[in-house]
Design an enzyme around this catalytic site. Structure first.
Site, mmCIF file in Angstrom:
data_model
loop_
_atom_site.group_PDB
_atom_site.id
_atom_site.type_symbol
_atom_site.label_atom_id
_atom_site.label_comp_id
_atom_site.label_asym_id
_atom_site.label_seq_id
_atom_site.Cartn_x
_atom_site.Cartn_y
_atom_site.Cartn_z
ATOM 1 N N TYR A 8 0.818 -1.220 0.000
ATOM 2 C CA TYR A 8 0.000 0.000 0.000
ATOM 3 C C TYR A 8 0.846 1.262 0.000
ATOM 4 C CZ TYR A 8 -4.069 -2.893 0.770
ATOM 5 O OH TYR A 8 -5.065 -3.819 0.623
ATOM 6 N N LYS A 58 4.053 -14.375 5.471
ATOM 7 C CA LYS A 58 4.379 -15.358 4.433
ATOM 8 C C LYS A 58 5.903 -15.400 4.324
ATOM 9 C CE LYS A 58 2.991 -18.070 1.001
ATOM 10 N NZ LYS A 58 2.111 -19.230 1.102
ATOM 11 N N ASP A 72 -1.821 -18.172 4.397
ATOM 12 C CA ASP A 72 -2.798 -19.065 3.738
ATOM 13 C C ASP A 72 -3.352 -20.075 4.740
ATOM 14 O OD1 ASP A 72 -0.135 -19.780 3.706
ATOM 15 O OD2 ASP A 72 -0.198 -20.857 1.812
ATOM 16 N N ASP A 114 -5.872 -6.441 5.297
ATOM 17 C CA ASP A 114 -7.041 -6.026 4.524
ATOM 18 C C ASP A 114 -7.902 -7.249 4.220
ATOM 19 O OD1 ASP A 114 -8.721 -4.468 3.076
ATOM 20 O OD2 ASP A 114 -7.321 -4.015 1.450
#
Ligand code: NAD
Length: 338
Positions: A126, A173, A206, A230
């Site tokens: 972002y 991640k 995930d 988000d």
């Protein structure tokens, strides 16, 4: 008599003016004196000032320290990526706090959900650093810094301690993005070392999504970089019945902007149909931030009563009440607690 709080009010676009008006009425009915400083951002500001986020809006928030905001439509083609992203970055509102709590009466696959997503609000993808590489490729740069990671994780632990919560889970991640998410995870571990009273663990994003859908009761406070925050916070909103009941807060060192998670729902603008609950619950977060815990609790109980009762709720909650009728019911219900 208590001096009124000065609060910046940004009604926003689409359904924004209707739902923020509803929230202001509820706050006033809870007995909290507020002087609302109304300023416009979004489409109206673009037409009037040539920018959807005029400087005087930022100045007002800096001055009052607290704002209640409706959703803002991001005008297409204005050169502005997003008013919301710009506001959060300009005021360094580095935490996006999104609680997801089950409300009996809201249709959902789950009951007893009580999760809090703490999303980093200023960097990651972002940061908006992207460019074309020739005509057929685009590159977006993901920024993760130790400073931003440490301060958001510290917020998550302080929040957990203050609210009597048991565990913080860092989401990342780092198995793939070894440097950027690796730095986030390393920062989270370093901060966790100073909070021996709160359990700490980490999850790959995930796997986190799957676990939240299968065993949400295992989780408590989740902290993560901007993009995962988000997405995961919308997933959590889905666990409690959707965006109509999902409040949010953008918090910095010395100021905070409270707003619903949902957008401006342009198709319902001006129709008095929208559900104001997410904005009313954002105002509850605002009252807690101001230390008005009694009023915050009264509003929350009244919202739960009206939704649980199910007779005076908006279309999205399965009822036929309009925004004003549901707001009136919440205010009436609050009066019965006094
Ligand atoms: P949206 O949240 O406005 O709408 C998604 C769906 O939910 C629509 O069907 C809508 O009618 C419904 N909905 C949303 N809020 C509701 C409410 N309070 N009561 C009843 N129904 C409700 O998402 P979108 O359509 O993707 O976005 C519309 C605009 O809002 C876009 O310009 C987007 O950029 C903007 N937006 C702003 C914010 C913000 O200001 N914080 C957040 C998200 C989207």
């Amino acid at each position: 008599m208590q001096d009124p709080y000065q609060v910046t009010l940004i009604p926003g676009d689409g359904i924004g003016p209707e739902i923020t008006r509803a929230a202001c009425r509820v706050v006033e009915a809870a007995g909290v004196p507020v002087e609302w400083r109304e300023v416009v951002a979004g489409s109206e500001a673009l037409a009037e000032y040539g920018t959807p986020l005029p400087d005087h809006v930022l100045e007002s928030v800096r001055k009052t320290g607290v704002a209640l905001k409706g959703p803002v439509t991001t005008p297409v083609g204005s050169g502005f990526r997003s008013v919301n992203v710009a506001l959060r970055q300009a005021l360094d509102l580095y935490v996006n706090l999104r609680p997801a709590v089950s409300i009996p009466g809201v249709k959902s696959l789950f009951r007893d959900i009580d999760l809090v997503v703490v999303r980093e609000n200023t960097e990651d993808l972002y940061a908006g650093i992207e460019h074309m590489v020739g005509a057929d490729a685009a590159e977006s740069i993901k920024i993760i810094t130790r400073r931003a990671s440490e301060r958001v994780v510290k917020f998550a632990f302080d929040y957990a301690r203050r609210e009597g919560r048991r565990k913080v889970t860092a989401v990342h991640k780092a198995n793939i993005m070894k440097l950027s998410d690796g730095l986030f995870l390393e920062s989270a571990r370093a901060v966790a070392g100073s909070y021996s009273d709160i359990e700490f663990e980490d999850r790959i994003v995930d796997n986190m999504c799957m676990q939240l859908v299968q065993k949400p009761e295992l989780y408590d406070v989740l902290v993560m970089p901007n993009l995962y925050g988000d997405i995961v916070s919308d997933l959590c909103a889905g666990l409690v019945g959707g965006l109509g009941v999902a409040p949010g807060a953008n918090i910095g060192e010395s100021m905070a902007v409270f707003e619903p998670v949902h957008g401006s729902a342009p198709k319902y603008a001006g129709k008095n149909k929208a559900n104001a609950t997410a904005t009313i619950l954002s105002a509850v977060l605002m009252l807690r931030y101001l230390g008005e815990n009694g009023a915050a609790g009264r509003i929350l109980e009244a919202v739960k009563k009206v939704i649980g009762d199910g007779r005076q709720v908006t279309y999205d909650l399965g009822g036929s009440a309009d925004t004003t009728e549901m707001t009136d019911a919440i205010i009436e219900s609050m009066a019965s607690y006094e």
